[in-house]
Design a protein around this motif. Structure first.
Motif, PDB file in Angstrom:
ATOM      1  N   ASP A   1      -6.315  14.317  -4.934  1.00  0.00           N
ATOM      2  CA  ASP A   1      -6.661  13.011  -5.484  1.00  0.00           C
ATOM      3  C   ASP A   1      -8.039  13.000  -6.116  1.00  0.00           C
ATOM      4  O   ASP A   1      -8.336  12.135  -6.936  1.00  0.00           O
TER       5      ASP A   1
ATOM      6  N   PRO B   1       0.793  -1.240   0.000  1.00  0.00           N
ATOM      7  CA  PRO B   1       0.000   0.000   0.000  1.00  0.00           C
ATOM      8  C   PRO B   1       0.818   1.279   0.000  1.00  0.00           C
ATOM      9  O   PRO B   1       0.673   2.133  -0.894  1.00  0.00           O
TER      10      PRO B   1
ATOM     11  N   ARG C   1       2.393   6.379  -7.108  1.00  0.00           N
ATOM     12  CA  ARG C   1       1.338   7.183  -7.736  1.00  0.00           C
ATOM     13  C   ARG C   1       1.569   8.675  -7.521  1.00  0.00           C
ATOM     14  O   ARG C   1       1.379   9.491  -8.434  1.00  0.00           O
TER      15      ARG C   1
ATOM     16  N   TRP D   1     -11.333   7.496  -3.027  1.00  0.00           N
ATOM     17  CA  TRP D   1     -12.318   6.501  -2.616  1.00  0.00           C
ATOM     18  C   TRP D   1     -11.707   5.099  -2.576  1.00  0.00           C
ATOM     19  O   TRP D   1     -12.160   4.243  -1.808  1.00  0.00           O
ATOM     20  N   GLU D   2     -10.656   4.863  -3.397  1.00  0.00           N
ATOM     21  CA  GLU D   2     -10.018   3.550  -3.384  1.00  0.00           C
ATOM     22  C   GLU D   2      -9.402   3.255  -2.025  1.00  0.00           C
ATOM     23  O   GLU D   2      -9.443   2.120  -1.541  1.00  0.00           O
ATOM     24  N   HIS D   3      -8.837   4.262  -1.396  1.00  0.00           N
ATOM     25  CA  HIS D   3      -8.214   4.073  -0.088  1.00  0.00           C
ATOM     26  C   HIS D   3      -9.272   3.755   0.962  1.00  0.00           C
ATOM     27  O   HIS D   3      -9.095   2.851   1.786  1.00  0.00           O
TER      28      HIS D   3
ATOM     29  N   THR E   1     -11.373  11.968  -7.138  1.00  0.00           N
ATOM     30  CA  THR E   1     -12.112  10.709  -7.046  1.00  0.00           C
ATOM     31  C   THR E   1     -11.231   9.526  -6.683  1.00  0.00           C
ATOM     32  O   THR E   1     -11.753   8.458  -6.355  1.00  0.00           O
ATOM     33  N   ALA E   2      -9.903   9.645  -6.740  1.00  0.00           N
ATOM     34  CA  ALA E   2      -9.032   8.496  -6.463  1.00  0.00           C
ATOM     35  C   ALA E   2      -8.999   8.130  -4.990  1.00  0.00           C
ATOM     36  O   ALA E   2      -8.677   6.991  -4.646  1.00  0.00           O
TER      37      ALA E   2
ATOM     38  N   ASP F   1      -1.326   5.552   3.834  1.00  0.00           N
ATOM     39  CA  ASP F   1      -1.698   6.697   2.999  1.00  0.00           C
ATOM     40  C   ASP F   1      -0.806   7.894   3.310  1.00  0.00           C
ATOM     41  O   ASP F   1      -0.295   8.562   2.408  1.00  0.00           O
TER      42      ASP F   1
ATOM     43  N   ALA G   1     -12.454   2.662   0.459  1.00  0.00           N
ATOM     44  CA  ALA G   1     -13.206   1.433   0.172  1.00  0.00           C
ATOM     45  C   ALA G   1     -12.383   0.174   0.418  1.00  0.00           C
ATOM     46  O   ALA G   1     -12.917  -0.853   0.854  1.00  0.00           O
ATOM     47  N   SER G   2     -11.078   0.230   0.167  1.00  0.00           N
ATOM     48  CA  SER G   2     -10.242  -0.961   0.319  1.00  0.00           C
ATOM     49  C   SER G   2      -9.710  -1.143   1.737  1.00  0.00           C
ATOM     50  O   SER G   2      -9.070  -2.150   2.027  1.00  0.00           O
TER      51      SER G   2
END
Length: 523
Positions: A351, A282, A289, A356-358, A353-354, A368, A360-361
């Motif tokens: 970020d 992670p 990124r 949400w991946e953090h 919309t990106a 982070d 949701a997962s």
């Protein structure tokens, strides 16, 4: 075991010439240059210096650098070195494998180049004949130190770092090399400019009591008749060889009893840019990124271009007001480090919309936080070290270099640590991807001004400690004071940075949905 490994070493050495005819010619030419450089370098020192203090200082300094490279290069890049794990299927004890790998290292091109340099150094110094038995003993111990250090560093890197993290570790080594290179150039230039060569003299005095320079200093001491000091330095070098030897046996035994976690063979490893250089975890993936963002996103590029403007403007204002040039030379870099770290205080909103991946997962908050700081740290640390050498050049006093480095690195770490907390605590909408970087969304809610003000005040307040210690060391110049300023600045900054990552991670874990809502307001 030794004979089998020796044949393998010879085959690997000859394998460099395999392939196309042009490749063989290129490899032969590079090896010829390496051997020629190793053989000629000691004679160049003899041609440009007379026997005496300056030549002794150069021998100790250059020798220490060579032995340090023998330890550091395999540590950061061990791709071409054999690993003990490769011989786990052989019916041999770990001690036999360790001895065999150590003894057969002599059949490698790097060792042959290193041996050529040692022999040329011995031949180019006829005055060393007065050292008697200390001379061959010190040369042999230096050769052993180089072999054992390279073997230990390579084995440790393959055991601890492994293939999964090797790319990121090589990148770290490259960044450190780029950062340290200007310091070496600065030391050489300062020494050439000084009639007393005080920089090299002080450096050699310290290196002479380390395993890297002790052997060469022992030869000079023995040649001058100081046998007691020479014996102590030989003891330092011999003890270091013994410690590294024992450590190498431990690394080899551990490697033969463990296996590395296999990499997913279905994952792509080419054409992914920064993602190729970081493991699939992670925090490293987030770091890759973020580095990609900094490379491609105009919002980050505009910020990087604008950051140096504020320090320059402040320095110009100080000079117009009649401030001391000494103070004006010290100000720009700490201000730049402060702004660089502080600029991450709302990075999470970039970020869009990106994020949400953090959430949701279920990525841990500390991962982070740590991943987002990678660009600022990887860019800021080399800039701090390189900029510090430039600052000291303007100041005209190389003795304050450790304090200046501690000041700048400390301010950078403090600012990034504070930004890591406020990025999760008080985010506010930022420019969306694809929009002009000069457009700022209008938001009636509170937080943008408060976040910027409070994060800057917190960064300034926490930066007082490293600034105060470094300023005291610069005002009252002493070796111990400057070393303490370096240690305190870097140490205090790291404590604040780690605390910021931990606190910011807890806030991210607790307020993930609210953070996601803030970043989605204008999407």
């Amino acid at each position: 075991m030794v004979a089998r490994l020796f044949r393998l070493r010879v085959a690997l050495a000859g394998g460099l010439f395999r392939g196309s005819y042009a490749r063989g010619i290129r490899v032969a030419f590079l090896l010829l240059l390496a051997f020629a450089g190793a053989g000629v370098a000691p004679f160049l020192v003899s041609w440009f210096t007379d026997p005496g203090a300056l030549r002794n200082v150069l021998d100790v300094t250059i020798g220490a650098v060579v032995l340090a490279l023998a330890l550091l290069v395999p540590l950061f890049d061990s791709r071409r070195n054999l690993a003990p794990r490769q011989f786990a299927l052989f019916r041999a004890r770990p001690a036999n494998v360790a001895w065999s790998m150590l003894l057969t290292t002599v059949a490698s091109w790097p060792f042959l180049v290193f041996l050529t340099w040692l022999i040329a150094l011995w031949v180019a110094r006829p005055e060393w004949a007065a050292a008697g038995g200390i001379l061959p003993l010190a040369i042999v111990l230096a050769a052993l130190f180089g072999v054992v250090a390279a073997r230990f560093a390579s084995g440790l890197s393959q055991l601890v770092i492994g293939e999964r993290f090797a790319g990121g570790f090589r990148l770290t080594g490259g960044v450190l090399f780029v950062a340290v290179l200007p310091l070496l150039v600065f030391v050489v230039a300062e020494s050439l400019r000084s009639e007393t060569n005080q920089v090299l003299v002080d450096a050699a005095r310290v290196l002479a009591w380390t395993p890297f320079g002790a052997g060469f200093a022992a030869i000079n001491d023995a040649a001058a008749g100081d046998l007691s000091t020479a014996a102590l330095r030989v003891g330092v070098l011999g003890g270091s060889v013994l410690v590294l030897l024992l450590a190498w046996f431990g690394v080899a035994a551990r490697s033969l009893r463990t296996i590395e976690r296999p990499r997913d063979i279905l994952s792509a490893r080419r054409g992914l840019g920064w993602f190729e250089r970081f493991p699939a975890r992670p925090a490293p993936v987030i770091a890759a990124r973020q580095l990609t963002y900094w490379q491609r996103d105009p919002r980050y590029r505009i910020a990087l271009v604008a950051l140096p403007v504020a320090p320059i403007a402040i320095v110009v204002a100080f000079l117009v007001a009649g401030a001391d040039m000494y103070l004006a030379a010290l100000l720009p870099l700490p201000i730049f480090m402060l702004l660089l770290g502080w600029s991450q205080h709302n990075d999470i909103a970039m970020d869009s919309t990106a994020i949400w991946e953090h959430v949701a997962s279920g990525i841990r908050g500390w991962a982070d936080r740590a991943g987002r700081l990678a660009p600022a740290i990887l860019f800021g640390v080399p800039a701090a070290i390189i900029g510090s050498s430039i600052t000291v050049t303007f100041l005209g006093d190389w003795r304050v270099l450790p304090a200046v480095i501690g000041l700048n690195v400390g301010v950078l770490c403090v600012a990034t640590g504070v930004a890591s907390v406020f990025s999760a605590l008080m985010p506010y909408p930022a420019t969306r991807p694809g929009d002009s970087p000069f457009v700022q969304p209008q938001w009636s809610g509170s937080g943008s001004g408060a976040s910027q003000t409070l994060s800057m005040l917190a960064a300034l307040l926490l930066s007082v400690a490293p600034v105060w210690v470094s300023a005291a060391a610069i005002a009252d110049v002493s070796f111990l004071g400057n070393i303490w300023a370096l240690v305190f600045g870097v140490g205090f900054g790291l404590v604040v940075l780690l605390a910021g990552v931990a606190i910011g991670g807890k806030i991210f874990d607790k307020q993930g949905p609210e953070i996601l809502a803030v970043t989605q307001i204008f999407d």
